[in-house]
Write an enzyme that holds these catalytic residues in place. Structure first.
Site, PDB file in Angstrom:
ATOM      1  N   ASP A 140       0.835  -1.209   0.000  1.00  0.00           N
ATOM      2  CA  ASP A 140       0.000   0.000   0.000  1.00  0.00           C
ATOM      3  C   ASP A 140       0.861   1.247   0.000  1.00  0.00           C
ATOM      4  OD1 ASP A 140      -2.605  -1.039  -0.075  1.00  0.00           O
ATOM      5  OD2 ASP A 140      -2.528  -1.538   2.060  1.00  0.00           O
ATOM      6  N   HIS A 185      -0.389  -1.069  -4.802  1.00  0.00           N
ATOM      7  CA  HIS A 185      -1.655  -0.324  -4.759  1.00  0.00           C
ATOM      8  C   HIS A 185      -1.329   1.144  -4.516  1.00  0.00           C
ATOM      9  CE1 HIS A 185      -5.722   0.208  -2.396  1.00  0.00           C
ATOM     10  NE2 HIS A 185      -5.673   0.928  -3.501  1.00  0.00           N
ATOM     11  N   PHE A 194      -5.933   3.721   6.455  1.00  0.00           N
ATOM     12  CA  PHE A 194      -5.521   3.173   7.742  1.00  0.00           C
ATOM     13  C   PHE A 194      -5.971   1.727   7.880  1.00  0.00           C
ATOM     14  CE2 PHE A 194      -5.574   7.701   8.223  1.00  0.00           C
ATOM     15  CZ  PHE A 194      -4.402   7.942   8.930  1.00  0.00           C
ATOM     16  N   GLY A 195      -5.138   0.916   8.514  1.00  0.00           N
ATOM     17  CA  GLY A 195      -5.478  -0.479   8.752  1.00  0.00           C
ATOM     18  C   GLY A 195      -6.450  -0.614   9.916  1.00  0.00           C
ATOM     19  N   ASP A 219     -10.024  -5.439  -0.460  1.00  0.00           N
ATOM     20  CA  ASP A 219      -8.951  -4.869   0.359  1.00  0.00           C
ATOM     21  C   ASP A 219      -9.580  -4.081   1.506  1.00  0.00           C
ATOM     22  OD1 ASP A 219      -6.582  -3.758   1.273  1.00  0.00           O
ATOM     23  OD2 ASP A 219      -6.141  -2.626  -0.556  1.00  0.00           O
ATOM     24  N   GLY A 220      -9.341  -4.543   2.729  1.00  0.00           N
ATOM     25  CA  GLY A 220      -9.830  -3.816   3.904  1.00  0.00           C
ATOM     26  C   GLY A 220     -10.732  -4.664   4.781  1.00  0.00           C
ATOM     27  N   GLY A 249      -4.109  -7.579   6.015  1.00  0.00           N
ATOM     28  CA  GLY A 249      -2.966  -7.074   6.761  1.00  0.00           C
ATOM     29  C   GLY A 249      -3.142  -7.441   8.219  1.00  0.00           C
TER      30      GLY A 249
HETATM   31 ZN    ZN Z   1      -4.296  -1.905  -0.658  1.00  0.00          ZN
END
Ligand code: ZN
Length: 197
Positions: free
Chosen positions: A12, A43, A122-123, A154-155, A176
């Site tokens: 990212d 990304h 943000f994760g 993603d997310g 992640g």
């Molecule tokens: Zn990503």
């Protein structure tokens, strides 16, 4: 991550403009390249990705995904073309607030559609299940045209949301937090696959 069973590494890239966070740039991608044979899925959550994409190609990216939102300030079709011309797979992404219609005109010209299931930057955010509608529509589009299109989410991906994403048509899962916070990376990745391998 190879040993842990990952298929790709998703990197990212954030510039503090397109998203309110800063991560790293092509130099770090180049270092990662030296340490893994896994495909590097880059990304770009940045402004002017057309200007920076060649540097990520040079750093060893295998796929480069850019955003469709006008805030990323580029000619989307032209950027996608230049990424492919450089020998990379081209991906297009859309934020939760962006409707599916924004990516629809580009579907025939991309290798990968990245559906953001949280607001990028943000994760650790909660997965937005309503984004599954976009995944479903993309998969229907792909099936009706027999196109070669990866559909990536993603997310907020964990074992539960991975299952939901796969059921709706996603075939690439980015995770992640759910992996890096696990005691055992290999077990966490196997769980995302639904317990298989
Ligand atoms: Zn990503």
């Amino acid at each position: 991550m190879e040993q842990a069973g990952a298929d790709w590494m998703h990197l990212d890239i954030m510039d503090g403009h397109f998203v309110d966070n800063i991560s790293f740039g092509p130099a770090i991608v180049g270092i990662v390249r030296k340490h893994t044979k896994l495909p590097l899925d880059v990304h770009l959550m940045i402004e002017h990705p057309d200007h920076y994409a060649p540097r990520f190609v040079g750093a060893g990216a295998n796929s480069i995904t850019v955003h469709v939102e006008p805030e990323s300030k580029h000619d989307v079709a032209e950027t996608l073309r230049s990424i492919q011309t450089a020998g990379c797979r081209a991906g297009l992404s859309l934020n939760p607030a962006t409707p599916f219609e924004a990516v629809e005109p580009h579907l025939a010209n991309i290798d990968l559609l990245l559906v953001m299931t949280v607001h990028p930057g943000f994760g650790g955010q909660a997965f937005r299940a309503e984004m599954m509608e976009k995944v479903k529509r993309a998969r229907e589009w792909q099936r009706s045209r027999h196109a070669a299109l990866d559909i990536e989410v993603d997310g907020g991906i964990n074992a539960k949301t991975a299952k939901l994403s796969i059921e709706n048509g996603a075939n690439v899962l980015v995770a992640g937090t759910s992996i890096f916070r696990a005691q055992n990376y290999r077990a966490a990745i196997a769980e995302l696959r639904g317990g298989g391998r």
